[in-house]
Design an enzyme around this catalytic site. Structure first.
Site, PDB file in Angstrom:
ATOM      1  N   ASP A  86       1.050  -1.049  -0.085  1.00 20.58           N
ATOM      2  CA  ASP A  86      -0.308  -0.364   0.359  1.00 20.58           C
ATOM      3  C   ASP A  86       0.961   0.792  -0.297  1.00 20.58           C
ATOM      4  O   ASP A  86       2.402   1.172   0.634  1.00 20.58           O
ATOM      5  CB  ASP A  86      -1.034  -0.030   0.656  1.00 20.58           C
ATOM      6  CG  ASP A  86      -0.194   0.505   2.584  1.00 20.58           C
ATOM      7  OD1 ASP A  86       0.878  -0.895   2.696  1.00 20.58           O
ATOM      8  OD2 ASP A  86      -0.766   1.106   3.344  1.00 20.58           O
ATOM      9  N   GLU A 151       0.228  -0.901   5.638  1.00 22.17           N
ATOM     10  CA  GLU A 151       0.612  -0.531   6.855  1.00 22.17           C
ATOM     11  C   GLU A 151       0.353   0.914   6.631  1.00 22.17           C
ATOM     12  O   GLU A 151       0.860   1.744   7.945  1.00 22.17           O
ATOM     13  CB  GLU A 151       2.181  -0.505   5.923  1.00 22.17           C
ATOM     14  CG  GLU A 151       3.730  -0.300   7.049  1.00 22.17           C
ATOM     15  CD  GLU A 151       4.624   1.182   7.041  1.00 22.17           C
ATOM     16  OE1 GLU A 151       5.034   1.550   7.735  1.00 22.17           O
ATOM     17  OE2 GLU A 151       3.336   1.736   6.176  1.00 22.17           O
TER      18      GLU A 151
END
Ligand code: BES
Ligand code: MN
Length: 455
Positions: A86, A151
């Site tokens: 991400d 994250e």
């Protein structure tokens, strides 16, 4: 290992990485949930192509986790590779010189969101694995791949997974490539990451917005109340006004401080080229390293409220919200600081204001003991390929899952191929392609050397 792999395969690798980077996997924005899934599936396809017999997409209450296992090599050590697919939002998008999801090479650097943080580094490890697999027909060690998609947004899927199945992260070492060299030519391993406490503070002073002429002079303004409250939480000298906060900090050891003094550091270049400001702020009696690695911070990320459209509107806002976060260092656990922040925000507000503190996410600070032999193996790989062992530094940033990975007992090698001016989370994020090619060789050699250590 054939270190010409990274040179020979450059055009193909650039094409593949460009494709991975073209997927706007912004985990914080719900509108991009499908893109996060596409990025996860890109990894799934890649790991299948690399010949992993186990490749799983693991679902949870958020963006999926990618898990893969290399062909088992009985008796050989197991390396856990962690990374994230991400990325952060791209705004302000008009500051980008090329579109954030169309990777563009300029001056030997690849520009796109996620190049350094962390897709480019994940890609580096996948290709390092490919390089050693090609050299020997099959990789000489067991590699477990663990990639998450939350994250950057403080999700729960990976945390839930490890809590339910701790055996997933059992390994002889974990390799995390989500960081940078200390400086060009100076690789680094990290001895600590800061933790995080992210919150929204909402102030309400009125039932509804009011005419600023009719009531201006008597009606309490929510934005004004909020900014006074924020200014109270951190003073103009950079001191955070939360009781017990500084007293709880476990300071770095004398030896660690001495190590930091020996690091090359040019304050003027740092100020101009990295910070891009004309002055540094914060607690002046501490060094830049202490301020960014060993002390807590309080930052305001955004303020919402009142009228922000084009033109003028004369209104007294009834409510206002600030997004804020504290970075946490050893001695400051997330749960504790969250309580302190709530209390401090409430007590900084006048009685006529209603204050709400919503904790969005957080994580504990973590320290890593770098005496384990695996660190010597990494040093040897850096020395062999980059000509220099890694310096020991701390990171100002956070990776929320690392405390859990560290708790499994195996050493966690926090390192990376970025450079300090990569512009993580900023417009025009980049990865120096020389770093990528070098990194493929470094981590390929690391895996081969680590395989040879037995278990
Ligand atoms: N790669 C960074 C962490 C990092 C940054 C490590 C700089 C070392 C130096 C990571 O992807 C990141 O940005 N994490 C977030 C986590 C947060 C949202 C909980 C961060 O630090 O802001
Ligand atoms: Mn990252």
């Amino acid at each position: 290992m054939d270190t010409s792999f990274s040179t020979r395969e450059q055009p193909r690798l650039l094409k593949e990485l460009t494709e991975f980077l073209s997927i706007p996997s912004i985990s914080a924005l719900p509108a991009h949930a499908e893109d996060c899934r596409r990025a996860a599936n890109w990894l799934i396809q890649d790991l299948r192509r690399l010949g992993c017999p186990v490749v799983d997409l693991i679902e949870g209450r958020g963006h999926p986790v990618v898990w893969a296992e290399s062909p088992p090599v009985p008796g050989a050590p197991t390396l856990l590779i962690y990374g994230h697919y991400d990325v952060q939002p791209v705004d302000p998008v008009s500051d980008w010189l090329s579109p954030p999801f169309e990777a563009t090479v300029r001056d030997g650097k690849l520009f796109a969101r996620g190049t350094a943080d962390d897709k480019g580094q994940v890609f580096c490890l996948l290709r390092a694995y490919e390089a050693i697999r090609d050299a020997k027909g099959r990789p000489p060690l067991n590699v477990h791949f663990l990639f998450e998609g939350e994250e950057e947004c403080g999700g729960h899927v990976l945390d839930d997974l490890i809590a339910a199945q701790p055996e997933r992260v059992k390994a002889d070492a974990a390799l995390v490539c989500d960081m940078s060299y200390y400086a060009p030519g100076i690789p680094a391993v990290y001895t600590a990451l800061r933790g995080m406490c992210y919150a929204e503070i909402t102030v309400r002073t009125l039932q509804r917005d009011l005419h600023s002429g009719t009531y201006g002079g008597v009606a309490p303004n929510a934005i004004e109340t909020l900014v006074r409250l924020l200014a109270d939480l951190k003073d103009e000298n950079g001191k955070i006004n939360i009781p017990k906060l500084y007293k709880s900090v476990i300071p770095p050891s004398k030896a660690e401080l001495k190590d930091w003094e020996r690091l090359p550091f040019r304050k003027r270049e740092y100020l101009r080229e990295e910070v891009t400001a004309t002055a540094l702020t914060g607690l002046k009696k501490y060094s830049v390293f202490e301020r960014t690695w060993a002390l807590p911070t309080f930052e305001i990320h955004g303020i919402r409220g009142g009228f922000v459209g084009e033109g003028a509107k004369t209104v007294i806002p009834a409510t206002a919200t600030a997004k804020v976060s504290l970075r946490l260092v050893p001695g400051l656990p997330f749960a504790q600081v969250a309580k302190w922040l709530e209390r401090a925000a409430r007590s900084a507000a006048p009685k006529h204001a209603k204050v709400e503190v919503t904790i969005l996410h957080g994580g504990d600070p973590v320290q890593v003991d770098v005496d384990h032999p695996a660190f010597a193996v990494l040093d040897a790989a850096f020395e062999e390929v980059a000509g220099k062992r890694a310096v020991r530094v701390r990171a100002g940033g956070s990776i929320p899952i690392i405390p859990r990975l560290g708790a499994m007992g195996a050493p966690v090698l926090l390192t990376g191929i970025g450079l300090p001016d990569d512009g993580l989370h900023s417009p025009n994020e980049k990865l120096d392609l020389k770093q990528l090619w070098e990194g493929i060789n470094v981590f390929g050699r690391f895996m081969e050397r680590f395989a040879a250590t037995g278990r």
